[in-house]
Design an enzyme around this catalytic site. Structure first.
Site, PDB file in Angstrom:
ATOM      1  N   ILE A   1      37.341  36.640 -23.803  1.00 45.44           N
ATOM      2  CA  ILE A   1      38.755  36.830 -24.137  1.00 45.44           C
ATOM      3  C   ILE A   1      39.279  38.182 -23.648  1.00 45.44           C
ATOM      4  CG2 ILE A   1      38.655  35.236 -26.063  1.00 45.44           C
ATOM      5  CD1 ILE A   1      38.538  37.594 -27.990  1.00 45.44           C
TER       6      ILE A   1
ATOM      7  N   PRO B   1      28.451  50.430 -20.663  1.00 45.65           N
ATOM      8  CA  PRO B   1      29.239  51.575 -21.147  1.00 45.65           C
ATOM      9  C   PRO B   1      30.724  51.521 -20.787  1.00 45.65           C
ATOM     10  CG  PRO B   1      27.183  52.310 -20.144  1.00 45.65           C
ATOM     11  CD  PRO B   1      27.279  50.835 -19.882  1.00 45.65           C
TER      12      PRO B   1
ATOM     13  N   GLN C   1      36.700  48.575 -24.761  1.00 41.46           N
ATOM     14  CA  GLN C   1      36.756  47.814 -26.011  1.00 41.46           C
ATOM     15  C   GLN C   1      37.180  48.723 -27.165  1.00 41.46           C
ATOM     16  OE1 GLN C   1      36.820  44.827 -26.920  1.00 41.46           O
ATOM     17  NE2 GLN C   1      35.097  44.134 -28.114  1.00 41.46           N
TER      18      GLN C   1
ATOM     19  N   LYS D   1      24.481  46.027 -30.932  1.00 41.10           N
ATOM     20  CA  LYS D   1      25.278  45.471 -32.021  1.00 41.10           C
ATOM     21  C   LYS D   1      26.734  45.380 -31.554  1.00 41.10           C
ATOM     22  CE  LYS D   1      23.838  48.545 -35.245  1.00 41.10           C
ATOM     23  NZ  LYS D   1      23.503  49.100 -36.578  1.00 41.10           N
ATOM     24  N   GLY D   2      27.526  44.576 -32.252  1.00 43.50           N
ATOM     25  CA  GLY D   2      28.913  44.350 -31.845  1.00 43.50           C
ATOM     26  C   GLY D   2      29.814  45.553 -32.074  1.00 43.50           C
TER      27      GLY D   2
ATOM     28  N   GLY E   1      33.626  44.939 -31.315  1.00 42.31           N
ATOM     29  CA  GLY E   1      35.019  44.505 -31.197  1.00 42.31           C
ATOM     30  C   GLY E   1      35.833  44.810 -32.442  1.00 42.31           C
ATOM     31  N   GLU E   2      35.269  44.555 -33.588  1.00 40.81           N
ATOM     32  CA  GLU E   2      36.025  44.736 -34.841  1.00 40.81           C
ATOM     33  C   GLU E   2      36.049  46.207 -35.271  1.00 40.81           C
ATOM     34  OE1 GLU E   2      37.096  41.586 -35.653  1.00 40.81           O
ATOM     35  OE2 GLU E   2      35.622  40.649 -34.338  1.00 40.81           O
TER      36      GLU E   2
HETATM   37 MO1  MOS Z   1      37.962  37.893 -33.836  1.00 40.38          MO
HETATM   38  S1  MOS Z   1      39.209  38.157 -35.386  1.00 40.38           S
HETATM   39  O1  MOS Z   1      36.474  37.800 -34.389  1.00 40.38           O
HETATM   40  O2  MOS Z   1      38.541  37.043 -32.629  1.00 40.38           O
END
Ligand code: MOS
Length: 717
Positions: free
Chosen positions: A463, A604, A610, A673-674, A676-677
């Protein structure tokens, strides 16, 4: 530096050139033969029922092929209500289902014509008559009608009232308005029936496999008969995690007209039809000992939902797991309004909850006269306070130090409104974020071709964060080959399974599958050459020697028992320096430093992007974004980018993204580890805290617009 090479800054986006030259094709940019265009007609009332839809004029308009409403929609087994059977009380809104109007802007008809313009014109000729009912769209005015969302509305740990008897305590209310995802790319779908039971869609979606399954279930088709393509997605932030009613409508329309149909939502539709972050009221009671040890936290939240679905995003969870505190009470309620359903939006509940919690912590730091970082360090959780489990890894204290050093935290004064330069007040604030670090199941096919190309295939859709780039980085390291020789194929439901891109889980999940498939492929090469093979074999030479055109490994990958042995989280801390103009209340973000503790950084350059993107989302949340509903009509009135403000370049200073970059030993082979959030979670609080530090004015209802500062200042005088 040569394009396509990996250096310290990481690999450049493998699809960057395609995107900036316009060669990347998004879902609406395909033109299957014979394609026609659909346009939605939205309800102009907020609640009630459809009496009549007069489609005659629209049907007679030039180029119109059909106008579909619930009156003439073909029956789909198991989709529409069956006579004699009670209708389910709750469930996702379905297009063409019945005559009920549940929210303003709800699609009630789709017009299909040979051109978009003709469909648009005809859509204006559809006349709908309604019976109107009373409705509720105002959360504040209806707050007493809130209800508990099933069994997870309330949690208790220790003495739930402890905060009230603490030596230093405060209780405050925090409110966020609803926000829309506002991706650059509008939601769109093209549907083409290839046979009576066979369908291809080009769809903006965060998950081609989930979309495939959802469509197959709706139309009772074998899964493999539904081909979903989503090669490029221009941002989604949670809005494309589900199949929305308009997508089903287009698939039905394509069946009716026996031609491929394309439909792209308008920007106005994006405010009503693909979810939003729910308007949420919160109240936090927090108490500490005189030296800053937390005694107790009570966190109440009431989030808006629709009348037909209970959207539960758990905003109070942050108060249970972020800081060490023995006594925690959380109460979460929902409030059903006559508005479309909310959905996940970047950071989801944690972003909402963290605004309240990080603001409250900041307020407590002033009550205690303790530096906000010191306060957090005093309450640093060494193990997960909620589950009692050890963390798989946590280096948040290092992140605090990195960020504080970088922004020059020492220049900050704990006394609000005490720094003034050139007519502007200056201040610093910080806020933290946490989000579960997940690893789901995924599979990857790795094919080494005799021309030296490594082909990686998995169905994940990207995305925007640069998943392909991260995956190529992982494969390049694993196989010891140049990234330019690697091709990554995705966004296609016929490829090996990958989950939807959401919940900050894809690098950890699909990255593991890529890693494991490459490892298996390498082992196959080792078997071919027997013992004594080099650690960096010449794949092309081996294939040629064995008369092979390619060698392939398809590997499914998932986490082991260690996933439940440890509490796995990613952490972030955001530092913000703001300038506030005392007379006009104008806020300028002067500097931002974000630090992520999200394990090993596999890519990186895209990781940096991000974090910057999430920080900008957080600035929008803090200072600008607000869906405004005129409650006299129940209608969104700022459904465009002139009136709904998101940050633009002029609003954004240099944002520095730093990483602790220490691998997590348990989550996956890369230790990644992620992020995005956590890029967004805590950011709005950091901005609000900086505004307070600069101006001495605490705004507890987002967005922090200049009028709120001026009014608060006038009230102080
Ligand atoms: Mo997200 S809110 O995990 O697209």
């Amino acid at each position: 530096m040569k394009e396509g090479a990996i250096n310290k800054e990481g690999l450049s986006r493998i699809d960057g050139r395609l995107k900036v030259t316009g060669a990347a094709r998004y879902s609406a940019e395909f033109t299957p033969a014979g394609m026609v265009y659909g346009v939605l007609v939205g309800s102009t009332i907020t609640k009630g029922s459809i009496k009549l839809i007069d489609t005659k004029a629209a049907e007679k308009a030039p180029g119109v092929l059909t106008v579909i409403t619930h009156f003439n929609c073909p029956k789909i087994p198991g989709y529409q209500p069956e006579t004699g059977k009670p209708e389910p009380e709750k469930g996702p809104y379905k297009f063409f289902y019945n005559n009920k109007i549940l929210f303003n802007g709800q699609p009630v008809a789709v017009v299909v014509a040979d051109t978009f313009e003709r469909a648009l014109l005809a859509s204006s000729l559809v006349k709908v008559q309604y019976n109107t009912d009373n409705y509720r769209t105002n959360l504040r005015a209806n707050i007493d009608k809130s209800f508990s969302p099933g069994n997870d509305g309330e949690t208790k740990r220790g003495n739930v009232d402890a905060w009230q008897s603490a030596p230093i305590k405060l209780q405050q209310e925090y409110v966020i308005p609803s926000e829309v995802h506002s991706p650059m790319e509008l939601h769109s779908i093209i549907a083409r029936w290839d046979a009576n039971d066979k369908l291809t869609v080009w769809d903006k979606t965060q998950g081609v496999k989930d979309t495939q399954e959802s469509i197959a279930n709706t139309f009772k088709l074998p899964k493999e008969n539904v081909q979903v393509n989503s090669k490029f997605v221009g941002g989604a932030f949670g809005s494309a995690l589900q199949v929305w009613p308009h997508e089903i409508a287009v698939i039905i329309a394509a069946k009716v007209v026996k031609r491929p149909v394309k439909l792209m939502l308008s920007r106005a539709d994006m405010f009503t039809s693909v979810g939003y972050r729910p308007h949420t009221w919160q109240k936090i009671g927090i108490g500490a000992t005189g030296d800053g040890k937390l005694v107790g936290i009570t966190h109440e939240a009431i989030g808006q939902t629709s009348t037909y679905e209970d959207f539960n995003e758990g905003p109070t969870g942050v108060s249970r797991s972020t800081y060490a505190c023995a006594n925690v009470h959380t109460i979460y309620k929902l409030n059903a309004l006559d508005i479309g359903s909310p959905t996940w939006m970047r950071g989801p509940g944690e972003a909402t909850g963290a605004f309240a919690l990080e603001s409250a912590l900041d307020e407590l730091s002033y009550a205690l006269n303790i530096d906000p970082i010191e306060l957090r360090l005093k309450n640093y959780a060494e193990t997960d306070p909620e589950s009692g489990k050890p963390f798989s890894s946590k280096y948040l204290n290092e992140a605090y130090k990195l960020g504080a050093d970088h922004i020059g935290w020492n220049d900050r004064s704990q006394k609000p409104a005490s720094i003034s330069k050139d007519g502007w007040l200056e201040g610093y604030g910080m806020g933290g974020g946490m989000f579960g670090a997940y690893r789901d199941q995924a599979a990857c096919r790795a094919l080494m071709m005799v021309d030296g190309t490594l082909l990686l295939q998995t169905s994940v859709s990207d995305i925007g964060p640069g998943t392909g780039t991260a995956m190529v980085s992982i494969a390049s390291e694993m196989m010891g080959i140049d990234p330019e020789k690697i091709r990554f194929e995705m966004g296609d439901s016929s490829l090996p399974y990958a989950p939807s891109q959401g919940g900050s889980s894809i690098t950890a999940t699909v990255g593991s599958a890529v890693n494991d498939a490459c490892k298996d492929l390498k082992e196959k090469f080792q078997q071919l050459i027997g013992n004594g093979g080099s650690d960096k074999p010449d794949y092309v030479k081996i294939l040629k020697e064995h008369n092979l055109s390619k060698l392939e490994a398809t590997t499914a990958s998932k986490g082991g028992p260690e996933m439940s042995k440890y509490a796995m989280y990613s952490w972030s801390v955001h530092f913000v320096k703001v300038k506030v103009h005392p007379a006009t209340g104008v806020i300028k973000i002067d500097r931002v430093v974000c630090v992520a503790d999200s394990g090993h950084i596999v890519s990186p350059k895209t990781a940096r992007s991000q974090i910057i993107g999430g920080a900008i989302g957080g600035i929008g949340m803090a200072l600008m974004e607000e869906v405004v509903i005129d409650h006299r009509y129940g209608k969104v009135v700022n459904n465009n980018f002139a009136d709904y403000h998101v940050p633009v370049n002029a609003d954004i200073p240099q944002i520095e993204a730093l990483f602790v970059n220490k691998p997590d030993p348990y989550i996956n082979p890369m230790g990644a580890k992620g992020m995005g959030e956590i890029a967004l979670i805590g950011m709005a609080g950091a901005v609000a805290n900086a505004v307070y530090n600069a101006s001495g004015i605490r705004v507890r209802e987002l967005p922090i617009t200049p009028d709120k500062l001026i009014m608060a200042k006038n009230a102080q005088v």
